[in-house]
Design a protein around this motif. Structure first.
Motif, mmCIF file in Angstrom:
data_model
loop_
_atom_site.group_PDB
_atom_site.id
_atom_site.type_symbol
_atom_site.label_atom_id
_atom_site.label_comp_id
_atom_site.label_asym_id
_atom_site.label_seq_id
_atom_site.Cartn_x
_atom_site.Cartn_y
_atom_site.Cartn_z
ATOM 1 N N UNK A 265 -4.193 -3.733 -3.780
ATOM 2 C CA UNK A 265 -4.711 -3.690 -5.149
ATOM 3 C C UNK A 265 -4.073 -2.512 -5.884
ATOM 4 N N UNK A 266 -3.598 -2.744 -7.092
ATOM 5 C CA UNK A 266 -2.919 -1.707 -7.872
ATOM 6 C C UNK A 266 -3.847 -1.186 -8.966
ATOM 7 N N UNK A 267 -4.001 0.138 -9.025
ATOM 8 C CA UNK A 267 -4.733 0.777 -10.118
ATOM 9 C C UNK A 267 -3.997 2.063 -10.460
ATOM 10 N N UNK A 268 -3.540 2.177 -11.694
ATOM 11 C CA UNK A 268 -2.683 3.294 -12.090
ATOM 12 C C UNK A 268 -3.390 4.641 -11.952
ATOM 13 N N UNK B 37 -0.396 0.894 -3.684
ATOM 14 C CA UNK B 37 -1.503 -0.066 -3.651
ATOM 15 C C UNK B 37 -2.668 0.475 -2.829
ATOM 16 N N UNK B 38 -3.861 0.032 -3.205
ATOM 17 C CA UNK B 38 -5.105 0.450 -2.566
ATOM 18 C C UNK B 38 -5.579 -0.582 -1.553
ATOM 19 N N UNK B 39 -6.332 -0.088 -0.568
ATOM 20 C CA UNK B 39 -7.075 -0.959 0.337
ATOM 21 C C UNK B 39 -8.445 -0.329 0.558
ATOM 22 N N UNK B 40 -9.468 -1.156 0.656
ATOM 23 C CA UNK B 40 -10.821 -0.688 0.967
ATOM 24 C C UNK B 40 -11.295 -1.439 2.200
#
Length: 249
Positions: free
Chosen positions: A94-97, A57-60
């Motif tokens: 946040x999930x982005x393949x 998962x992403x974090x900004x």
């Protein structure tokens, strides 16, 4: 911790271990969790709450945010600080393949101490992907690279080719953002600035191999390759022969 730092970006691979940190975000940053993590955190407040993030998962995090985070177990984590990264909004878990694929390739490069230029290509790809997730529509590609400006790029590369030259260095020398420069360069030449730098390194290396008696190890460093092995891999990948074959021909 494994890290690569340049004047324009910093990449860190944090180990899976307990942690407790508090800091103010100095530059917009991207985080990527390779493992599921749980703990406590707070953003811009003293009120702490529990969190759980999924693996991949992403974090900004935006510049100026006051961050506190702690975890008894932690998890392997990638942190990218990029000066020209535009964080239009923060996000968490946040999930982005596609971004996940880039992050996993970056981890492999960090673990194997890969060439900085190779890492930079993925750093910029991850930055652009995360920015693109929040863009309503892409900006038009600029027509900036004229023949005269391309000669200026060639001059900059020629002077600094023996250094650890990066795309971000070229863009900064020209007073442009890396994104603007990369898109304009690709539109004008049909290839990325990174590919062009490698082509210039190979061209100079071939000339030195064929016209001097310098050792291949010295030629590799003169042309900006990180090692003789790195130069050899680029020759085989792009020309189909090792550099030693040119000298014995």
């Amino acid at each position: 911790m494994k890290a690569i730092a340049t004047p324009h970006w910093r990449l860190e691979l944090l180990p899976a271990s307990p942690y407790s940190v508090r800091y103010v975000v100095a530059e917009n940053e991207i985080g990527f969790a390779y493992d599921c993590q749980t703990g406590e955190h707070s953003i811009g407040t003293d009120r702490r709450s529990s969190f759980k993030v999924r693996a991949n998962s992403l974090a900004v995090r935006a510049k100026g945010w006051d961050i506190y985070s702690s975890s008894r177990r932690g998890g392997e984590y990638l942190r990218l600080i990029c000066k020209d990264f535009e964080a239009r909004r923060g996000c968490h878990d946040f999930i982005d393949e596609r971004a996940a694929g880039i992050a996993h390739r970056l981890r492999r490069l960090l673990i194997t101490h890969a060439d900085t230029l190779d890492c930079e290509a993925l750093v910029l790809a991850l930055r652009d992907r995360v920015e693109g997730l929040s863009e309503a529509r892409p900006e038009p590609v600029p027509d900036w690279i004229t023949p005269q400006r391309l000669r200026r790029v060639d001059d900059l590369i020629d002077v600094r080719l023996s250094e650890n030259l990066l795309v971000t260095d070229l863009a900064a020398a020209l007073g442009l953002s890396t994104r603007y420069f990369s898109r304009a360069f690709h539109k004008a030449t049909g290839r990325s600035p990174r590919e062009y730098i490698i082509e210039c390194r190979l061209r100079r290396a071939r000339a030195l191999i064929e016209t001097t008696d310098h050792s291949l190890a010295d030629i590799a460093l003169e042309c900006g390759f990180s090692s003789h092995a790195h130069m050899t891999s680029q020759f085989v990948m792009r020309l189909g022969v090792p550099p030693s074959a040119l000298r014995s021909a």
